[in-house]
Design an enzyme around this catalytic site. Structure first.
Site, PDB file in Angstrom:
ATOM      1  CD  GLU A  68      -2.902   0.005   2.558  1.00 34.81           C
ATOM      2  OE1 GLU A  68      -3.509   1.011   2.925  1.00 34.81           O
ATOM      3  OE2 GLU A  68      -2.773  -1.019   3.261  1.00 34.81           O
ATOM      4  CE  LYS A 123       3.490   0.022   4.458  1.00 30.67           C
ATOM      5  NZ  LYS A 123       2.316   0.054   3.648  1.00 30.67           N
ATOM      6  NE  ARG A 160       4.267  -8.495  11.736  1.00 29.55           N
ATOM      7  CZ  ARG A 160       4.109  -7.370  11.029  1.00 29.55           C
ATOM      8  NH1 ARG A 160       3.225  -7.298  10.072  1.00 29.55           N
ATOM      9  NH2 ARG A 160       4.846  -6.310  11.291  1.00 29.55           N
TER      10      ARG A 160
HETATM   11  P1  ATP Z   1       2.242  -1.959   7.755  1.00 31.12           P
HETATM   12  O1  ATP Z   1       1.332  -2.485   8.801  1.00 31.12           O
HETATM   13  O2  ATP Z   1       3.615  -1.667   8.231  1.00 31.12           O
HETATM   14  O3  ATP Z   1       1.652  -0.845   6.962  1.00 31.12           O
HETATM   15  P2  ATP Z   1       1.432  -3.705   5.795  1.00 31.12           P
HETATM   16  O4  ATP Z   1       1.422  -5.159   5.846  1.00 31.12           O
HETATM   17  O5  ATP Z   1       0.131  -3.039   5.915  1.00 31.12           O
HETATM   18  O6  ATP Z   1       2.479  -3.172   6.808  1.00 31.12           O
HETATM   19  P3  ATP Z   1       1.711  -3.463   3.028  1.00 31.12           P
HETATM   20  O7  ATP Z   1       2.167  -2.308   2.227  1.00 31.12           O
HETATM   21  O8  ATP Z   1       0.278  -3.809   2.941  1.00 31.12           O
HETATM   22  O9  ATP Z   1       2.117  -3.170   4.510  1.00 31.12           O
HETATM   23  O10 ATP Z   1       2.612  -4.729   2.786  1.00 31.12           O
HETATM   24  C1  ATP Z   1       3.075  -5.151   1.523  1.00 31.12           C
HETATM   25  C2  ATP Z   1       3.556  -6.567   1.657  1.00 31.12           C
HETATM   26  O11 ATP Z   1       4.608  -6.655   2.600  1.00 31.12           O
HETATM   27  C3  ATP Z   1       2.466  -7.489   2.134  1.00 31.12           C
HETATM   28  O12 ATP Z   1       2.404  -8.590   1.248  1.00 31.12           O
HETATM   29  C4  ATP Z   1       2.873  -7.908   3.497  1.00 31.12           C
HETATM   30  O13 ATP Z   1       2.557  -9.245   3.719  1.00 31.12           O
HETATM   31  C5  ATP Z   1       4.382  -7.717   3.493  1.00 31.12           C
HETATM   32  N1  ATP Z   1       4.851  -7.370   4.820  1.00 31.12           N
HETATM   33  C6  ATP Z   1       4.538  -6.277   5.537  1.00 31.12           C
HETATM   34  N2  ATP Z   1       5.129  -6.314   6.749  1.00 31.12           N
HETATM   35  C7  ATP Z   1       5.841  -7.459   6.800  1.00 31.12           C
HETATM   36  C8  ATP Z   1       6.671  -8.084   7.790  1.00 31.12           C
HETATM   37  N3  ATP Z   1       6.887  -7.540   8.980  1.00 31.12           N
HETATM   38  N4  ATP Z   1       7.246  -9.269   7.478  1.00 31.12           N
HETATM   39  C9  ATP Z   1       7.048  -9.825   6.284  1.00 31.12           C
HETATM   40  N5  ATP Z   1       6.282  -9.305   5.323  1.00 31.12           N
HETATM   41  C10 ATP Z   1       5.671  -8.133   5.567  1.00 31.12           C
HETATM   42 MG    MG Z   2      -1.486  -2.807   4.861  1.00 30.82          MG
END
Ligand code: ATP
Ligand code: MG
Length: 609
Positions: A73, A322, A312
């Site tokens: 995102e 984020k 994760r």
């Molecule tokens: P945040 O909560 O930090 O915004 P998010 O999962 O919402 O993280 P996205 O931009 O939706 O962030 O994530 C993009 C990809 O990165 C997704 O496929 C997610 O599974 C992966 N991802 C995000 N955080 C992690 C993590 N800590 N470990 C492994 N993969 C991750």
């Molecule tokens: Mg997200």
């Protein structure tokens, strides 16, 4: 002054090798290998771009054996957890003759920042991956944005309504919450659940046409209000939200829910293996339910993608959210997203991390199906292990005090400077030597002198001999102090015929070797020492306010002196400062004539213990 010979550490980053050494297996590799062996996706066709079933049917057999995607995102900078996901998805695609799409998941009409979009693209490319792929049809750019699929998503929603699989629910949010039930109690049907497809379609179009208030109704999938999986109790799939979207403008006042949008994005892009983190495990039945329905209706190609969940990355002393990282930036707890203490990819990069280090880290932690914590030292270890074989060495004195060799003029000649040299890298003679000069005055570390040495101290104290590394053996004779009793200068005498590398130089045995920089050719440099950003291993555990766990000593700025070879350092160059650790010339602030070095990671064994 000589500059260090070019080394691999400071050459332009090269992408991951095509021929990878054998990688340890994991459950995802096993799934892909089985699918490839059984031809699970062998019949897929590819229309050259994302599209519906007809679009792909008109295409050719998919030249990519597997398709994966990384779907961020664009609402912040990527962090080390995303690096794991990038290395995983792009790495699997590379290893199995497939491709990996970069897809901006922008179905949520939030303010998107091109700053974030650009930083995400940079991060993927810097890590050594890309979305531009070759195919028999020519060049294929697998860079997509989910908002391009809104028309199809709307069509899919109408299809579900017509097929009796979705309905418009006008209950209040509270009514819906209550009627959903909980783990112990099945849900109850909404009074709107038995409307006819015609009624639902009319209502849904009214939603689309802006005839209803935000939040007044939602479109729900009609599945099973008694399902033990609460996600299957008629989840909402479209909501009314009058929000301007950065790509589609005001075209829509209804937006798909993430759980509805994501499977469709995967299906339109012909993703074979859709990898996500474990939180989404309970969503998988809905993912399959939705795509099964759309396959039945002939809207998306069969076989449809499958979702697989992995743990994760949780890293001690590090936040991987984020939103929380954004708070550190906006509250000015750090200097920006790229503060070298931040676990963002831009922060790690500025700190001195390399793509190779992050790839090695991702490989070492592997993928598992259960959540756990990775120790921060694993990340540091990967950096150390990748820098050690390639980083040019240099001497730096971080907290300088002057050492005067009182017999220099008598032994060496007044004003004389003596040439010293050292290998750029102890294991790579081909990288050549660095040279510097020793004279009557040199800078040494303040902590290398003790007027009254504690037990086991082998460095400078009156009457003790040490070697100036790559130079001579000296014997400490005393020190000068200011009115407050602080040592302002250390004195020693040079022992003749002990210069490193000359015959008989080791006739005088010493227990200590200290690093130094000649006063004559020293280069002034700012050195930034970092510690972990938080004092707690789990800074936000149990709803704790992570701001309270910030480490007040996470940044220390020093005015140091470094050997002359470092005058030629360019931004981003990495070095091992002997005894101290690995340092990177700061990407932002370092400039010729005004060097700035960041501590990337310390040496494994701390010196002088
Ligand atoms: P945040 O909560 O930090 O915004 P998010 O999962 O919402 O993280 P996205 O931009 O939706 O962030 O994530 C993009 C990809 O990165 C997704 O496929 C997610 O599974 C992966 N991802 C995000 N955080 C992690 C993590 N800590 N470990 C492994 N993969 C991750
Ligand atoms: Mg997200």
């Amino acid at each position: 002054m000589t500059s260090p010979a070019p080394s691999k550490a400071n050459a332009a980053a090269s992408g991951p090798a095509d021929k990878e050494a054998h990688k340890p297996s994991n459950f995802l590799r096993q799934i892909i290998e089985k699918d490839l062996a059984e031809g699970t996706y062998g019949s897929r066709r590819w229309g050259g771009s994302p599209g519906d079933a007809a679009h792909h049917a008109a295409g050719q057999p998919d030249p990519a054996r597997v398709r994966l995607r990384f779907p961020p995102e664009p609402n912040g900078y990527l962090h080390v957890g995303h690096a794991k996901s990038i290395c995983l998805n792009f790495g699997l695609a590379r290893d199995y003759g497939g491709v990996c799409h970069l897809r901006f998941d922008d179905t949520n009409p939030e303010k998107e920042d091109t700053e974030y979009v650009n930083s995400i693209k940079d991060a993927v490319q810097w890590l050594g991956f890309g979305w531009d792929n070759k195919s028999p049809a020519g060049h294929e750019s697998n860079l997509y944005q989910a908002s391009d699929y809104f028309d199809f998503m709307y069509r899919a929603a109408e299809y579900l309504i017509e097929a009796g699989h979705a309905y418009v629910d006008e209950q209040t949010v509270e009514q819906m919450r209550i009627s959903r039930g909980d783990f112990a109690h099945p849900g109850t049907d909404s009074p709107f659940r038995s409307r006819t497809p015609e009624q639902n379609l009319a209502r849904f179009r009214e939603m689309r046409d802006g005839l209803h208030e935000d939040g007044s109704m939602v479109l729900r999938a009609k599945i099973d209000m008694a399902s033990p999986n609460i996600n299957l109790r008629d989840p909402a799939i479209y909501r009314i939200r009058r929000a301007h979207h950065h790509h589609t403008g005001d075209k829509w006042c209804i937006y798909p829910m993430y759980t509805f949008a994501h499977p469709i994005e995967d299906a339109l892009e012909q993703i074979t293996h859709s990898l996500c983190t474990l939180e989404f495990e309970d969503q998988r039945p809905f993912y399959d339910w939705l795509l099964d329905r759309l396959c039945e209706g002939g809207l998306v190609a069969t076989p449809h993608p499958h979702q697989y969940e992995f743990a994760r990355l949780n890293l001690t002393y590090v936040l991987t959210s984020k939103r929380k990282l954004a708070q550190l930036v906006y509250d000015h707890k750090v200097s920006g997203w790229d503060d070298p203490r931040m676990p963002t990819i831009v922060g790690l990069r500025r700190r001195g991390y390399t793509p190779e280090a992050l790839q090695l880290f991702a490989e070492r932690i592997g993928v598992t199906k259960s959540d756990s914590w990775i120790d921060y030292s694993t990340l540091e270890g990967a950096l150390r292990d990748t820098l050690d074989p390639i980083a040019p060495r240099a001497m730096a004195v971080l907290d300088p005090i002057k050492l005067v060799l009182t017999n220099w003029d008598a032994v060496m000649g007044a004003g004389k400077l003596d040439d010293c040299s050292a290998p750029v890298h102890p294991h790579h003679p081909e990288l050549g030597k660095r040279s510097f000069k020793i004279g009557k005055e040199v800078w040494i570390e303040r902590t290398d002198f003790e007027e009254t040495p504690p037990k086991g101290f082998f460095r400078l104290f009156p009457g003790n001999k040490v070697r100036l590394k790559y130079g001579h053996v000296i014997e400490c004779t005393g020190c000068s102090k200011d009115a407050n009793g602080n040592v302002t200068e250390v004195q020693a005498t040079l022992i003749p015929d002990t210069k490193s590398g000359t015959p008989g130089s080791d006739a005088v045995k010493v227990k200590g070797v200290i690093t130094w920089v000649g006063v004559n050719d020293a280069v002034q440099a700012e050195v930034r020492l970092y510690e972990r950003l938080f004092v707690e291993a789990h800074p936000d555990a149990g709803g704790k306010d992570f701001i309270e766990n910030l480490n007040p000593n996470s940044l220390k700025v020093l005015q140091a002196v470094v050997e002359p070879s470092l005058a030629a350092a360019k931004a981003d160059d990495k070095f091992q400062f002997e005894r101290h650790g690995y340092f990177a010339a700061d990407r932002v602030d370092h400039a010729a004539g005004r060097p700035v070095f960041n501590l990337a990671v310390g040496l494994k064994d701390s010196w002088g213990k």
